[in-house]
Design a protein around this motif. Structure first.
Motif, PDB file in Angstrom:
ATOM      1  N   MET B   1      -6.821  -2.895   3.798  1.00 25.03           N
ATOM      2  CA  MET B   1      -6.765  -1.418   3.795  1.00 25.03           C
ATOM      3  C   MET B   1      -5.311  -0.960   3.652  1.00 25.03           C
ATOM      4  SD  MET B   1      -9.046   1.175   4.447  1.00 25.03           S
ATOM      5  CE  MET B   1     -10.266   0.213   5.326  1.00 25.03           C
ATOM      6  N   ASP B  39      -6.594  -2.011  10.791  1.00 22.52           N
ATOM      7  CA  ASP B  39      -7.076  -0.729  10.269  1.00 22.52           C
ATOM      8  C   ASP B  39      -7.278   0.246  11.404  1.00 22.52           C
ATOM      9  OD1 ASP B  39      -7.274  -1.857   7.697  1.00 22.52           O
ATOM     10  OD2 ASP B  39      -9.207  -2.722   8.218  1.00 22.52           O
ATOM     11  N   GLN B  61      -6.822   3.583   1.648  1.00 24.82           N
ATOM     12  CA  GLN B  61      -7.528   3.033   0.488  1.00 24.82           C
ATOM     13  C   GLN B  61      -7.971   1.602   0.739  1.00 24.82           C
ATOM     14  OE1 GLN B  61      -4.092   4.103  -0.318  1.00 24.82           O
ATOM     15  NE2 GLN B  61      -4.836   6.214  -0.345  1.00 24.82           N
ATOM     16  N   ASP B  62      -9.238   1.404   0.545  1.00 19.61           N
ATOM     17  CA  ASP B  62      -9.858   0.098   0.538  1.00 19.61           C
ATOM     18  C   ASP B  62      -9.220  -0.685  -0.611  1.00 19.61           C
ATOM     19  OD1 ASP B  62     -11.787  -1.046   2.029  1.00 19.61           O
ATOM     20  OD2 ASP B  62     -13.464  -0.424   0.801  1.00 19.61           O
TER      21      ASP B  62
END
Lengths: 64, 64
Positions: B1, B39, B61-62
């Motif tokens: 992430m 995360d 953002q993944d």
DNA sequence: CAAAAATGTAAAGTATACATTACTTTTTGT
DNA sequence: ACAAAAAGTAATGTATACTTTACATTTTTG
């Protein structure tokens, strides 16, 4: 944290088990999230958003 | 992430400590998230989105 | 109505998010 | 260059996300 998983499942006629498999988590995890027992992790929220092609905010809502 | 916290801080000239206070977490938590050590939780991601007036997806953002 | 499928729930264990304390390294300002 | 501020990091502890197993309850279907 509220969420629309149950509705999104219903629209697709999916069971909790099917959604769990699609998101690669246990059925109990889906059940617990739907019932508000705990919040999903951010990575899981992203997975759900990708699956349903929705924004995270469209699936999960911070309840005030 | 991945995330844009460092850039968003820079745009506002905020320190990690100031962002931590605004989000009600420890400075080390901000540092760890910025450095990709872990995360944020979904509730913390929502708090950041509210603070910056951005969508969660615009901040986090993944990575693929 | 009966069986099967789906959902709800609980206990015990693991993984990870976050706190606190404390210290080191880097950056900034004079 | 020096001091101060900011950022990085590490250890230990707690809270919570998630798993697995197992069973009870509710809903669906023939």
């Amino acid at each position: 944290m509220k969420n629309k998983l149950k509705v999104l499942r219903a629209e697709r006629d999916w069971t909790q088990a099917q959604l769990a498999e699609a998101l690669d988590v246990s059925r109990q995890t889906i059940n617990a999230i739907e019932k508000g027992k705990f919040d999903p992790s951010l990575p899981l929220a992203f997975k759900a958003a990708r699956l349903f092609k929705l924004a995270i905010e469209d699936i999960f809502q911070d309840e005030v």
